[in-house]
Design an enzyme around this catalytic site. Structure first.
Site: not given
Ligand SMILES: [Zn+2]
Length: 417
Positions: A85, A180
């Site tokens: 992401d 994340e």
């Molecule tokens: Zn990162």
């Protein structure tokens, strides 16, 4: 060792960044955005095409794949991990990567917004890339080097290992996680399935940096309950919670204990959001430090500031709640020093000087380390992350691949028969 190898990290990276994988902190889905699957599926196809036959993406958007051991030694299972992401801070849609071939130290004007200029003055590290290729976005979006550079480097590492079966290594798991950037990267990870005893995230900056220390982090919410009355007839009755919260914020230290006044190993508390009405208002803080006892001291200081404001309003009450967010990975990694020592050895074999830096933030590695998977962070080369000026040097991407190849072999060399 790498002289005849045509690195694929940069070309893969250029493909990956054009796939929008922005995560969404408002979502309660896993992954937070379905579009993250678009990259995860590409990774699985590419891994299968390399001959890595167990590559798959699960229902939560995690890609798992295995390089099977080719040694008769008992080597601990290691994992290389990065996140697909990109940050919600800045658009990740229609990213147009630009390769500045044979960069010569000039200012880089981003063509789709010429007010954005990447200069060696602002980013002295650019001068280390003179004579090499530098990749930027075009001015309207972030680049997504955080962390698609890490993804591309692990993919190139896998490609290299599949082409060099003569290099001995133990079982190596590859893991690509979603979300994340919104702190959910480990939410649905299946550690039993992963079966690794050690992991390394590829989510760091300059070549040579090796990060084995992160902040310890707590969240604090202060909720003030005032006393409500009709404003026309409120004299002597109304106690406005919004004003009390405002007073608490005004009472915070001005020249220390904040992100804008601290650096290096200094901690802080930082108000991040506020909401409320006259009757009830709350303010959220993040508390950060590298040492747990200092983290507690900062929380105590914040509490005493709030209490001293509340003391002026005997009819108002306050809830002060502390929530643990993550802890410094150092406390775990110190118990397993060889994990970082082997990484440092791999850097040296790749011709790099190791620079150990504490991260003023957290990584998936801090959470993983406390989930019984010790996990320092390796550089990828990414610079100016979460911004439209994000850039990366191709030379660093290749160095990261070299580090992984060395590291895989070091674990095998050190293992006993
Ligand atoms: Zn990162």
């Amino acid at each position: 060792m790498f002289s005849n190898y045509k690195f694929t990290a940069a070309s893969r990276f250029i493909n990956y960044v054009q796939i929008d994988t922005q995560s969404d902190p408002q979502s309660d889905q896993h992954p937070s955005t379905a579009k993250q699957f678009n990259l995860s599926k590409v990774l699985v196809e590419e891994l299968l095409a390399m001959g890595i036959s167990d590559a798959h993406v699960d229902e939560w958007g995690y890609v798992y794949a295995t390089l099977p051991s080719n040694t008769d030694k008992a080597v601990p299972v290691i994992c290389f991990c990065s996140h697909v992401d990109t940050a919600p801070d800045c658009s990740g849609e229609h990213v147009k990567p630009i390769v500045h071939s044979n960069y010569q130290g000039q200012d880089i004007v981003l063509p789709d917004d010429t007010s954005l200029v990447i200069t060696a003055k602002d980013y002295p590290y650019l001068t280390e890339h003179i004579g090499h290729d530098v990749i930027t976005a075009s001015g309207l979006t972030l680049l997504g080097a955080d962390d698609k550079s890490g993804v591309a480097e692990i993919m190139d590492f896998a490609n290299y290992m599949m082409q060099h079966p003569e290099l001995k290594h133990g079982t190596i798991r590859l893991l690509f996680t979603p979300d994340e950037e919104i702190g959910q990267g480990t939410a649905k990870i299946d550690l039993a399935k992963l079966g690794a005893t050690v992991a390394y995230t590829l989510d760091g900056g300059e070549a040579g940096t090796l990060e084995d220390e992160t902040f310890s982090a707590d969240g604090v919410t202060i909720t003030v309950h005032g006393v409500i009355a009709h404003p026309g007839y409120a004299k002597g009755k109304l106690v406005n919670a919004l004003k009390i919260v405002g007073e608490i914020l005004a009472a915070l230290p001005k020249d220390n204990m904040s992100p804008e006044t601290t650096e290096k190993r200094e901690g802080f508390f930082h108000p991040t959001h506020i909401e409320g009405i006259a009757e009830k208002a709350s303010v959220g803080f993040i508390i950060r430090d590298f040492e747990n006892h200092l983290l507690e001291a900062h929380t105590a200081q914040l509490k005493s500031i709030a209490e001293s404001v509340l003391a002026k309003y005997p009819q108002a009450t306050m809830d002060f709640t502390v929530k643990e967010q993550y802890r410094n990975m150092r406390f775990i990694l110190d118990q397993h020093p060889h994990i970082t020592i082997y990484a440092a050895e791999a850097y040296k074999r790749a011709g790099l000087t190791v620079v150990k830096e504490p991260i003023r933030g957290g990584t998936d590695g801090s959470r993983l380390s406390y989930m019984n998977l010790p996990c320092p962070n390796i550089f990828t080369g990414m610079q100016a992350i979460h911004s439209k000026k994000e850039w990366i040097g191709v030379k660093d991407m290749q160095k990261a691949v070299e580090v992984l190849v060395h590291l895989a072999q070091i674990w095998e060399e050190k293992a006993i028969h």
